[in-house]
Enzyme design. Sequence first.
Site, PDB file in Angstrom:
ATOM      1  N   ASP A  64     -84.587  36.492  -0.863  1.00 54.86           N
ATOM      2  CA  ASP A  64     -83.626  37.095  -0.247  1.00 54.86           C
ATOM      3  C   ASP A  64     -83.761  37.500   1.023  1.00 54.86           C
ATOM      4  O   ASP A  64     -84.444  38.420   1.363  1.00 54.86           O
ATOM      5  CB  ASP A  64     -83.265  38.161  -1.116  1.00 54.86           C
ATOM      6  N   ARG A 137     -73.674  44.353   3.836  1.00 55.72           N
ATOM      7  CA  ARG A 137     -74.283  42.752   3.843  1.00 55.72           C
ATOM      8  C   ARG A 137     -73.156  41.863   3.815  1.00 55.72           C
ATOM      9  O   ARG A 137     -73.358  40.643   3.772  1.00 55.72           O
ATOM     10  CB  ARG A 137     -74.861  42.966   2.348  1.00 55.72           C
ATOM     11  N   HIS A 168     -71.494  36.430  -4.351  1.00 57.82           N
ATOM     12  CA  HIS A 168     -71.929  36.473  -5.620  1.00 57.82           C
ATOM     13  C   HIS A 168     -70.866  36.102  -6.597  1.00 57.82           C
ATOM     14  O   HIS A 168     -69.663  36.684  -6.447  1.00 57.82           O
ATOM     15  CB  HIS A 168     -72.336  38.062  -6.403  1.00 57.82           C
ATOM     16  N   HIS A 180     -77.423  47.041  -9.588  1.00 60.01           N
ATOM     17  CA  HIS A 180     -78.903  47.214 -10.031  1.00 60.01           C
ATOM     18  C   HIS A 180     -78.943  48.113 -11.178  1.00 60.01           C
ATOM     19  O   HIS A 180     -79.987  48.267 -11.775  1.00 60.01           O
ATOM     20  CB  HIS A 180     -79.614  47.417  -8.713  1.00 60.01           C
ATOM     21  N   ASP A 248     -77.567  36.039 -11.302  1.00 57.18           N
ATOM     22  CA  ASP A 248     -78.312  36.987 -10.519  1.00 57.18           C
ATOM     23  C   ASP A 248     -79.231  37.468 -11.435  1.00 57.18           C
ATOM     24  O   ASP A 248     -79.456  37.011 -12.478  1.00 57.18           O
ATOM     25  CB  ASP A 248     -77.291  38.187 -10.184  1.00 57.18           C
TER      26      ASP A 248
END
Length: 335
Positions: A64, A137, A168, A180, A248
């Site tokens: 990443d 991001r 994503h 997360h 992911d």
Amino acid sequence: MTFGAAISDAEGLRLTPEEKSLFREMNPFGFILFARNIETADQVRALCDDFRNAVDRNCPITIDQEGGRVQRARGPLARDWMPPLDHVQRAGDHAERAMYLRYRLIAHELFELGIDSNCAPMVDLARQDTHAFLKNRCYGSDPKVVSQIGKAVAQGHLDGGVLPVLKHMPGHGLSTLDSHHDLPHVSLTQDALEQMDFAPFRALNTLPMGMTAHLVYDVIDSQPATISSTMVDLIRNTIGFDGLIMTDDISMKALSGAPEDIARKALSAGCDVVLHCNGSFAAREKVLIAAGEMTAQAQKRAERALAMRQKPAELDIQAAEAELSALMGGQVNER
């Protein structure tokens, strides 16, 4: 040779004998690096050699390296970049070219270390309520603009010999929670999603690899996209993505259950390969066993993706840096 249907990682700076033995036996499709795996250039190259020697092939090694907060390799090994959204906003009308140059330089740095894949471009749309873990991001909020920038980012990688991973799928920007830690839900209609959030993924549907989102799209299915056959079918048929679909990280808290059970669910839903990160050795072993070998169709997609790796095009680094600096008004890197 059929690949294992998983992407795994390492605990430290070099593979242990136990890790080498496990990877030799299970033959995962590829590997991913984190900051804990990065110390010096020679060490990273040696670790990449460890991975490839363990599976006895030129397997893909990803990372990443978006720049900004999500950047595993940092100075002096790599340039420290401002967040992507800040970069796009500073570049203004020159954002497409500026982002191409940014990721062409990133690809050069990665390739020199032995890394030949990167989890970018990220074409999730930034919304007013997008969670802070994701928002800066992003590349913007307009699907057309984000699509154009995403294509430039992908090309910068490919020109540098690095495989891009589109993320994503089919869109994470509506999330007001950090996946997360929590499972986000999206309540927009499918028509609205197709016009906005799904659009950049449709525009980039020819890329070699893509990553799922751990989100529930309530009006379409009650399961998170990563483990939903309905959502994977949508990615394949509505978005038209026929590249390799990887999950992911299945250890993220958005998904409940043991990682090996999640791996089975994701593969059963139609994902080609599961990404498992930051687990114990025992957890990695369980996931690799549960994932087993790729299906015949996944293997074809994997081989097609790997065939898109190419020798890096020639790059005049000083000229690229000078052009980027001019486009950015002199501020290129994070300060």
